[in-house]
Design an enzyme around this catalytic site. Sequence first.
Site, PDB file in Angstrom:
ATOM      1  N   SER A 162       0.842  -1.208   0.000  1.00 30.56           N
ATOM      2  CA  SER A 162       0.000   0.000   0.000  1.00 30.56           C
ATOM      3  C   SER A 162       0.875   1.256   0.000  1.00 30.56           C
ATOM      4  CB  SER A 162      -0.894   0.010   1.248  1.00 30.56           C
ATOM      5  OG  SER A 162      -1.676  -1.159   1.297  1.00 30.56           O
ATOM      6  N   GLU A 207      -4.356  -2.920  -6.816  1.00 36.91           N
ATOM      7  CA  GLU A 207      -4.440  -1.552  -7.369  1.00 36.91           C
ATOM      8  C   GLU A 207      -4.920  -0.563  -6.313  1.00 36.91           C
ATOM      9  OE1 GLU A 207      -3.325  -3.519  -9.193  1.00 36.91           O
ATOM     10  OE2 GLU A 207      -4.411  -3.788 -11.065  1.00 36.91           O
TER      11      GLU A 207
HETATM   12  C1  LIG Z   1      -3.327 -11.844  -6.955  1.00 41.16           C
HETATM   13  C2  LIG Z   1      -2.497 -10.595  -6.821  1.00 41.16           C
HETATM   14  C3  LIG Z   1      -1.968 -10.029  -7.964  1.00 41.16           C
HETATM   15  C4  LIG Z   1      -1.140  -8.904  -7.843  1.00 41.16           C
HETATM   16  N1  LIG Z   1      -0.521  -8.406  -8.977  1.00 41.16           N
HETATM   17  C5  LIG Z   1       0.414  -7.431  -8.834  1.00 41.16           C
HETATM   18  C6  LIG Z   1       1.214  -7.026  -9.966  1.00 41.16           C
HETATM   19  O1  LIG Z   1       1.052  -7.524 -11.082  1.00 41.16           O
HETATM   20  N2  LIG Z   1       2.159  -6.066  -9.776  1.00 41.16           N
HETATM   21  C7  LIG Z   1       2.363  -5.483  -8.546  1.00 41.16           C
HETATM   22  O2  LIG Z   1       3.237  -4.625  -8.441  1.00 41.16           O
HETATM   23  N3  LIG Z   1       1.619  -5.848  -7.467  1.00 41.16           N
HETATM   24  C8  LIG Z   1       0.674  -6.806  -7.585  1.00 41.16           C
HETATM   25  N4  LIG Z   1      -0.074  -7.196  -6.480  1.00 41.16           N
HETATM   26  C9  LIG Z   1       0.146  -6.556  -5.206  1.00 41.16           C
HETATM   27  C10 LIG Z   1      -1.033  -5.696  -4.745  1.00 41.16           C
HETATM   28  O3  LIG Z   1      -1.085  -4.513  -5.489  1.00 41.16           O
HETATM   29  C11 LIG Z   1      -0.834  -5.446  -3.235  1.00 41.16           C
HETATM   30  O4  LIG Z   1      -1.128  -6.677  -2.589  1.00 41.16           O
HETATM   31  C12 LIG Z   1      -1.710  -4.340  -2.704  1.00 41.16           C
HETATM   32  O5  LIG Z   1      -1.272  -3.087  -3.205  1.00 41.16           O
HETATM   33  C13 LIG Z   1      -1.676  -4.271  -1.170  1.00 41.16           C
HETATM   34  O6  LIG Z   1      -0.368  -4.282  -0.688  1.00 41.16           O
HETATM   35  P1  LIG Z   1       0.031  -5.347   0.450  1.00 41.16           P
HETATM   36  O7  LIG Z   1      -0.459  -6.688   0.005  1.00 41.16           O
HETATM   37  O8  LIG Z   1       1.480  -5.224   0.730  1.00 41.16           O
HETATM   38  O9  LIG Z   1      -0.824  -4.938   1.696  1.00 41.16           O
HETATM   39  P2  LIG Z   1      -0.373  -3.993   2.915  1.00 41.16           P
HETATM   40  O10 LIG Z   1       0.291  -2.781   2.403  1.00 41.16           O
HETATM   41  O11 LIG Z   1       0.351  -4.844   3.902  1.00 41.16           O
HETATM   42  O12 LIG Z   1      -1.797  -3.570   3.505  1.00 41.16           O
HETATM   43  C14 LIG Z   1      -2.615  -4.544   4.172  1.00 41.16           C
HETATM   44  C15 LIG Z   1      -3.980  -3.992   4.403  1.00 41.16           C
HETATM   45  O13 LIG Z   1      -3.878  -2.885   5.288  1.00 41.16           O
HETATM   46  C16 LIG Z   1      -4.913  -1.982   5.034  1.00 41.16           C
HETATM   47  N5  LIG Z   1      -4.308  -0.650   4.847  1.00 41.16           N
HETATM   48  C17 LIG Z   1      -3.228  -0.325   4.136  1.00 41.16           C
HETATM   49  N6  LIG Z   1      -2.971   0.989   4.217  1.00 41.16           N
HETATM   50  C18 LIG Z   1      -3.904   1.524   5.019  1.00 41.16           C
HETATM   51  C19 LIG Z   1      -4.193   2.842   5.510  1.00 41.16           C
HETATM   52  N7  LIG Z   1      -3.454   3.893   5.147  1.00 41.16           N
HETATM   53  N8  LIG Z   1      -5.247   3.007   6.323  1.00 41.16           N
HETATM   54  C20 LIG Z   1      -6.031   1.962   6.683  1.00 41.16           C
HETATM   55  N9  LIG Z   1      -5.826   0.695   6.255  1.00 41.16           N
HETATM   56  C21 LIG Z   1      -4.786   0.481   5.428  1.00 41.16           C
HETATM   57  C22 LIG Z   1      -5.655  -2.467   3.790  1.00 41.16           C
HETATM   58  O14 LIG Z   1      -6.814  -3.173   4.194  1.00 41.16           O
HETATM   59  C23 LIG Z   1      -4.673  -3.427   3.181  1.00 41.16           C
HETATM   60  O15 LIG Z   1      -5.333  -4.448   2.437  1.00 41.16           O
HETATM   61  C24 LIG Z   1      -0.914  -8.311  -6.575  1.00 41.16           C
HETATM   62  C25 LIG Z   1      -1.494  -8.874  -5.436  1.00 41.16           C
HETATM   63  C26 LIG Z   1      -2.261 -10.020  -5.543  1.00 41.16           C
HETATM   64  C27 LIG Z   1      -2.805 -10.632  -4.279  1.00 41.16           C
END
Ligand SMILES: Cc1cc2nc3c(=O)[nH]c(=O)nc-3n(C[C@H](O)[C@H](O)[C@H](O)COP(=O)(O)OP(=O)(O)OC[C@H]3O[C@@H](n4cnc5c(N)ncnc54)[C@H](O)[C@@H]3O)c2cc1C
Length: 427
Positions: free
Chosen positions: A162, A392
Amino acid sequence: MAHPPVAHPPSAPPPIAHPIAGAAPRLFGDHFLAALDPDERGLIERLRALCRSSFGPQAAAVARQDVFAWETFRMLAHEGIVATAFPRDCGGTDARQALRIRIIEELGRVCSTSASIITGTDLSSRAIVAGASAELRQAIVPRLCTGEQQAAFALTEPGAGSDVRGLQTLMRRQGGAYIVNGRKKFITRASTADWFVVVGKIEDEPANFVAVLIHRDAPGLGISPEVGKLGWFGVPISSLRFENVQVSAGHRLGAEGEGFSLAQDALLRARIGHAAMALGRAIGAVEIAATYATDREVFGKALGEHQGVQWMLADMVTQIEASRALLALTADKYDRGDADTAIFASMAKLQATDLCMKVVTDALQLTGGRGYLQDFPLERFFRDAKLNQIGEGASEVHKTVIGRDLVRRARQAERNPCLREGSLADY
Ligand SMILES: Cc1cc2nc3c(=O)[nH]c(=O)nc-3n(C[C@H](O)[C@H](O)[C@H](O)COP(=O)(O)OP(=O)(O)OC[C@H]3O[C@@H](n4cnc5c(N)ncnc54)[C@H](O)[C@@H]3O)c2cc1C
């Protein structure tokens, strides 16, 4: 007295004929098709025929195991659907977002795999289209457009999801090249991509974001085996590791310092795509639940004749139509280049993806035990819906972006005329 027929002005598009003569009308109206020109509507009609003949009937088989859906991808490329994401000078058709959301909604209604291949094309190729040198662009983009090659978008890292500004992938300048070190996580299509758009930072310059294009055979690039996941089968993910990978400066996308904005540009289009996919899936879920409600009898009458069920369906259809209208507005804003498009894309994605999760959950509830069976499409819809709320930009991140923008604008906005002069703290 009968009113005389209203003549269409010469500039108005011809009335929309039903795509298949004699076919039953669809549950969700075709009102948005009126905004498309005849060629664009023709494309939607061809796509609907493909959804009926191939993508719909094959969706369950495609989603049975998480291997890349080559047949679906090739069909989308062959039919020119992939090309809608690319500019004309590279062989594409440069479709407006007003058309792209209709394409993705149609696909999402039956098959998340095919819809995600199209939104993923925006995500993975946009920075190449927007940032590659003229020579690199002409060498690569026409092949992405025909499906001869594929790209993947590598932004997320173990420590930066994120909060993407926390990227740890570092690029060291060395002569006319960069030496790249770092790790990427969750990268869609990593196992099949020819090219990776990789976003990192210049070493010792933490605000200097750079995007580069790296070939999959580059020495020092490691691609993990595919990682198992809950849904979105047909588009597998892997992790990447870069150990002293050398990239020529000619493979940089945009200028140094533009890596973050190129990534945001790709994400903007992909967010609009996520919203369209989620709405397509929600529409499909309501269609399935409504069919069940007419076929199934409980307590002496059709399920759909019980008021409680009608109210559930009414909530679903009303909220879906409202969300479709917000997305159509967002697409128009993108096509016009409005300054607030990104905020509207956040709102459209937040609204559509959260709604889709609720609608799919409620539709599954309405179909009872059958909805829970692997043999019934809603189980797949349910598993696929979750990712639209995470990828996204998670819903919470979009809420933060929208809320922050609102508070910032409130400082300059016209005051409500009901208020007295002065600070409200003095009331
Ligand atoms: C199947 C799949 C395909 C993907 N494809 C790609 C790809 O092609 N390229 C790429 O670069 N990435 C890809 N991703 C990554 C995806 O974009 C990230 O998983 C997403 O941006 C969330 O980041 P994170 O998983 O590190 O969650 P984290 O950053 O650990 O966040 C976890 C949760 O915390 C909460 N959160 C976060 N920030 C805040 C805030 N400020 N306030 C309150 N709550 C918050 C949200 O609920 C979030 O879901 C993919 C992910 C999956 C699962």
